[in-house]
Every structure is written in C-alpha cells, then in structure tokens.
Design an enzyme around this catalytic site. Structure first.
Site, PDB file in Angstrom:
ATOM      1  N   ARG A 104       1.088  -1.175   0.145  1.00 21.69           N
ATOM      2  CA  ARG A 104       0.031   0.008   0.124  1.00 21.69           C
ATOM      3  C   ARG A 104       0.965   1.411   0.117  1.00 21.69           C
ATOM      4  O   ARG A 104       1.856   1.323   1.004  1.00 21.69           O
ATOM      5  CB  ARG A 104      -1.114  -0.044   1.135  1.00 21.69           C
ATOM      6  CG  ARG A 104      -1.747   1.300   1.601  1.00 21.69           C
ATOM      7  CD  ARG A 104      -2.798   1.193   2.280  1.00 21.69           C
ATOM      8  NE  ARG A 104      -3.844   0.359   2.025  1.00 21.69           N
ATOM      9  CZ  ARG A 104      -4.970   0.399   2.287  1.00 21.69           C
ATOM     10  NH1 ARG A 104      -5.437   1.125   3.539  1.00 21.69           N
ATOM     11  NH2 ARG A 104      -6.007  -0.285   1.963  1.00 21.69           N
ATOM     12  N   HIS A 131      -7.445   0.804  -6.206  1.00 21.96           N
ATOM     13  CA  HIS A 131      -7.484  -0.146  -5.082  1.00 21.96           C
ATOM     14  C   HIS A 131      -8.137  -1.511  -5.767  1.00 21.96           C
ATOM     15  O   HIS A 131      -9.347  -1.835  -5.358  1.00 21.96           O
ATOM     16  CB  HIS A 131      -8.416   0.470  -3.982  1.00 21.96           C
ATOM     17  CG  HIS A 131      -8.294  -0.062  -2.597  1.00 21.96           C
ATOM     18  ND1 HIS A 131      -7.626  -1.203  -2.159  1.00 21.96           N
ATOM     19  CD2 HIS A 131      -9.182   0.273  -1.436  1.00 21.96           C
ATOM     20  CE1 HIS A 131      -7.579  -1.495  -1.116  1.00 21.96           C
ATOM     21  NE2 HIS A 131      -8.619  -0.634  -0.608  1.00 21.96           N
ATOM     22  N   GLN A 134      -9.877  -4.235  -3.391  1.00 23.14           N
ATOM     23  CA  GLN A 134     -11.173  -3.746  -2.937  1.00 23.14           C
ATOM     24  C   GLN A 134     -12.145  -4.169  -4.219  1.00 23.14           C
ATOM     25  O   GLN A 134     -13.313  -4.801  -3.753  1.00 23.14           O
ATOM     26  CB  GLN A 134     -11.198  -2.334  -2.751  1.00 23.14           C
ATOM     27  CG  GLN A 134     -12.454  -1.721  -2.295  1.00 23.14           C
ATOM     28  CD  GLN A 134     -13.004  -2.008  -0.703  1.00 23.14           C
ATOM     29  OE1 GLN A 134     -11.959  -2.179   0.315  1.00 23.14           O
ATOM     30  NE2 GLN A 134     -14.157  -2.555  -0.540  1.00 23.14           N
ATOM     31  N   ASP A 237     -18.054   6.598  -0.535  1.00 21.73           N
ATOM     32  CA  ASP A 237     -16.651   6.476  -0.016  1.00 21.73           C
ATOM     33  C   ASP A 237     -16.597   7.830   0.760  1.00 21.73           C
ATOM     34  O   ASP A 237     -17.314   8.524   0.657  1.00 21.73           O
ATOM     35  CB  ASP A 237     -15.715   6.359  -1.131  1.00 21.73           C
ATOM     36  CG  ASP A 237     -14.300   6.088  -0.481  1.00 21.73           C
ATOM     37  OD1 ASP A 237     -14.140   6.000   0.803  1.00 21.73           O
ATOM     38  OD2 ASP A 237     -13.434   5.913  -1.358  1.00 21.73           O
ATOM     39  N   CYS A 279     -16.711   0.944   1.102  1.00 22.78           N
ATOM     40  CA  CYS A 279     -15.374   0.287   1.276  1.00 22.78           C
ATOM     41  C   CYS A 279     -15.166   0.389   2.624  1.00 22.78           C
ATOM     42  O   CYS A 279     -14.147  -0.634   3.296  1.00 22.78           O
ATOM     43  CB  CYS A 279     -14.151   0.824   0.301  1.00 22.78           C
ATOM     44  SG  CYS A 279     -14.364   2.511   0.571  1.00 22.78           S
ATOM     45  N   ARG A 308     -13.320  -8.902   1.893  1.00 23.23           N
ATOM     46  CA  ARG A 308     -11.972  -8.471   1.492  1.00 23.23           C
ATOM     47  C   ARG A 308     -11.013  -9.756   1.921  1.00 23.23           C
ATOM     48  O   ARG A 308      -9.990 -10.162   0.751  1.00 23.23           O
ATOM     49  CB  ARG A 308     -11.572  -7.405   2.402  1.00 23.23           C
ATOM     50  CG  ARG A 308     -11.976  -6.172   2.339  1.00 23.23           C
ATOM     51  CD  ARG A 308     -12.036  -5.475   0.948  1.00 23.23           C
ATOM     52  NE  ARG A 308     -10.595  -5.621   0.646  1.00 23.23           N
ATOM     53  CZ  ARG A 308      -9.613  -4.447   0.814  1.00 23.23           C
ATOM     54  NH1 ARG A 308      -9.851  -3.723   1.727  1.00 23.23           N
ATOM     55  NH2 ARG A 308      -8.374  -4.515   0.488  1.00 23.23           N
TER      56      ARG A 308
HETATM   57  N1   CP Z   1     -11.342  -0.467   2.619  1.00 26.57           N
HETATM   58  C1   CP Z   1      -9.921  -0.380   2.948  1.00 26.57           C
HETATM   59  O1   CP Z   1      -9.104  -0.655   2.241  1.00 26.57           O
HETATM   60  O2   CP Z   1      -9.655  -0.450   4.433  1.00 26.57           O
HETATM   61  P1   CP Z   1      -8.422  -0.299   5.147  1.00 26.57           P
HETATM   62  O3   CP Z   1      -7.761   0.977   4.760  1.00 26.57           O
HETATM   63  O4   CP Z   1      -8.713  -0.393   6.487  1.00 26.57           O
HETATM   64  O5   CP Z   1      -7.422  -1.493   4.725  1.00 26.57           O
END
Ligand code: CP
Length: 349
Positions: A104, A131, A134, A237, A279, A308
């Site tokens: 990330r 993402h 996701q 979001d 998300c 997830r």
């Molecule tokens: N939706 C998501 O990526 O959550 P986090 O940022 O907690 O990983």
C-alpha cells in the site's frame, strides 16, 4: 496471466470471474466445512504499508495463515524502502526473499516500480490511483447478492460522491463486467476532472469506455440525482480520505453536504431493493448516515468488509508461484542434506 495484480485492467473479465469463483468456493469450504486449502504452505508474503490500514492488512495476513503460509508486516520506517535504498534495489532484494509481495503505497509509481524489479509477484494494496483488491471483494459481494433473476451484466452500480480511487476502481471493474456504472458527484470531483494524483496523468474515462466497448457496459457521470434511479447497488466512500489535502477556502463539507449524503430517502429514490455498499472506513454522519449503514435488510458493507479476506485468498492463491521449479536439482540437493542429517544422527539411517 500477468505476474502482478496492480490493476484489474490487466486482467480479462474471465480471469477476474475465475478468481471470484475460487474466492466463493474457499469461503464456503472454510466457513461451512472448517477445511483449509493449504495452497500456500511454506510460502511467505511480504506486506509493505506506507499508509495505515485495518481491513487490507488483516485480510492479507489472515489469508496467508488460512492457506498455510506466513505474512511479514513492514510498516512505515521499518525497512530500508523509502530511506536511502532505492525502490528498485528493495524490489530486487525483497522479491528474492519472499514468495509474494503486497504494497500500500503513497505513489502508484512505487508499486509499479516494485513489481518491475521484484521477481516475486506484487499485489497493489491501494495507491492514490486505484484499489484493485477492494474491487475484487466488491465484485464478489455483488455476485453473492445479485437481485433475483439478474446477472452481474444486468446490474446498475451507482457511486455517490467524490471520485476517489475506490470510485475509479469501481468504474474499472463495473465496465469490465458490462454493468451500468454511474458516478453521482459534484463538478470538480468527477472522474472526468482527472482529480487523481497520478504522475503520468491517464485518461480514466477512456479506460472505462474501452472496457464498455468490449463488454457492452455503460458509464454515466452527473451531478443530477436522477442518474441513480434504478441502481441495484448504491456505493459511497469518504469525502476526505488518506490521499486528500484540503484546499484553502471551501471545506469539503460545503461541497458534498447535504446533496451527496446517502440517507434512507436517497436509497428509496434509487429503488426499493437497492443495496448499500461502502469500502470502509466510513465517516458516519458525513457521506452516510447510521440508518443506511446499519440497515439489516439493505446494507452489504459488513459482508463486503469480510469479503476482503475471502477475495484476497483467491488473489494470493492465483498469483503465488506453486510447485517445484526444478525437481531433479531438488532431489540432488536433498541427497546432500539427507547425508548431512544422517551424519548428525538426525535421520537414524
Ligand atoms: N477498505 C480498505 O482498504 O480499508 P483499510 O484502509 O482499513 O485497509
């Protein structure tokens, strides 16, 4: 299939649906049967996090354990990456030390470079651009909760609010699947405004339109609420996320509130059987109200969060190299090790 999972646009519709099938099968096998498919026994995942995470981190780590493997967490400042060691050198070294990597990142370019120099596959755990893990979890959630008599291609997905990387990712996966995708958002925060901070600006809408040309899907972007009518899935979001920097002057609340807040009235306007997705994390009371998030009949956001983990299992099992590379060389090496073990009295030969 490509080596890395950086962008769902690198995969065909069939490849993505294959991963969803595997995710659903493993979810059933584990949840209902208590049987764990040890597809990644003795494999190690390296997890690089330049940003905070709850769902993504826990999902990757648990998925590796479930599949018989192991995950190592590298938070900000815990490895040389981003210090004086270049991303190229780190990618080369880390890719030789683990079987698969995820990252990330602050900048999408970093995960692309990591993948370029790592021999091991690299999974994008979110960047400012997209993402994709996701996306697969969201596709799985929609497929598990299709309206009666509909296929995924028949469904309409309405995203409400800011053109975040999650919004763009949903446009990518929905257009790939042949769905009708809508962004209902204010001017200045629409996908077509190119608001994402990708270094080499890409035409996001052109990617979605090319997907639609192949799949038969559609994309609509509007600040008129009429566009969400008939949506099977209503998604939102945060209005202010990890990659945002508030501009001087107008607050983001002035831009989005109250028109783009998902309320029971907005859900009713979309349709009596519209299902809610997010998300997460959510800023309750901003982009969505409690009554929508906690609606036991129409809110999918909790199963979406759990998915997830289930979908990430399938990504890891699909991408992580399996099986021996050279069985003959391995047999010869084993003979040397066996002889040494026998000498030490460990084999009892
Ligand atoms: N939706 C998501 O990526 O959550 P986090 O940022 O907690 O990983």
């Amino acid at each position: 299939m490509v080596k890395d999972y950086l962008d769902t646009n690198d995969f065909t519709k069939e490849e993505l649906l294959d991963m969803v099938d595997l995710a659903i099968a493993m979810k059933k096998m584990i949840k209902e049967g208590g049987r764990y498919p040890l597809l990644l026994e003795n494999k190690t995942l390296g997890m690089i996090f330049q940003q905070v995470s709850t769902r993504t981190r826990i999902s990757f780590e648990t998925a590796m354990t479930d599949l018989g493997g192991h995950a190592q967490f590298f938070g900000p400042g815990s490895i040389q990456l981003g210090g004086h060691e270049s991303i190229e050198d780190s990618g080369r070294v880390m890719g030789s030390l683990v079987d698969i990597l995820m990252a990330r990142v602050d900048r999408h370019k970093d995960v692309v470079d990591l993948a370029r120099y790592s021999a091991a596959p690299v999974v994008n755990g979110m960047s400012e651009y997209n993402h994709p893990t996701q996306e697969l979890g969201d596709l799985m959630t929609m497929i598990e909760n299709l309206p009666a008599g509909k296929r995924i291609e028949d469904c309409k997905l309405a995203f409400i609010g800011d053109a975040t990387q999650v919004c763009v990712s949903l446009m990518f996966i929905a257009s790939k699947m042949g769905m009708d995708f809508v962004q209902f958002g204010p001017k200045g925060h629409q996908i077509t405004d190119g608001g994402l901070q990708v270094e080499n600006k890409v035409d996001l809408l052109a990617i979605g339109q090319e997907n639609c040309r192949v799949s038969g899907g559609t994309i609509t972007i509007s600040d008129d609420i009429e566009c969400i009518k008939g949506a099977d899935f209503v998604y939102t979001d945060v209005w202010y996320g990890l990659y945002d920097q508030e501009e001087e002057g107008a607050s983001y609340l002035d831009v989005f509130y109250p028109k783009y807040q998902v309320t029971p009235e907005m859900m009713d306007f979309a349709g009596p059987s519209s299902q809610f997705m997010h998300c997460l994390p959510a800023t309750r009371g901003e982009e969505v109200v409690d009554a929508v998030m906690d609606d036991p009949e129409h809110s999918l956001c909790w199963v979406e969060a759990e998915n997830r983990k289930h979908s990430i299992r399938a990504i890891l099992a699909t991408l992580c190299p399996q099986g021996p590379r050279d069985a003959v060389a391995a047999d010869e090496a084993q003979a040397v090790v066996d002889a040494r073990m026998a000498k030490l009295g460990k084999l009892g030969l």
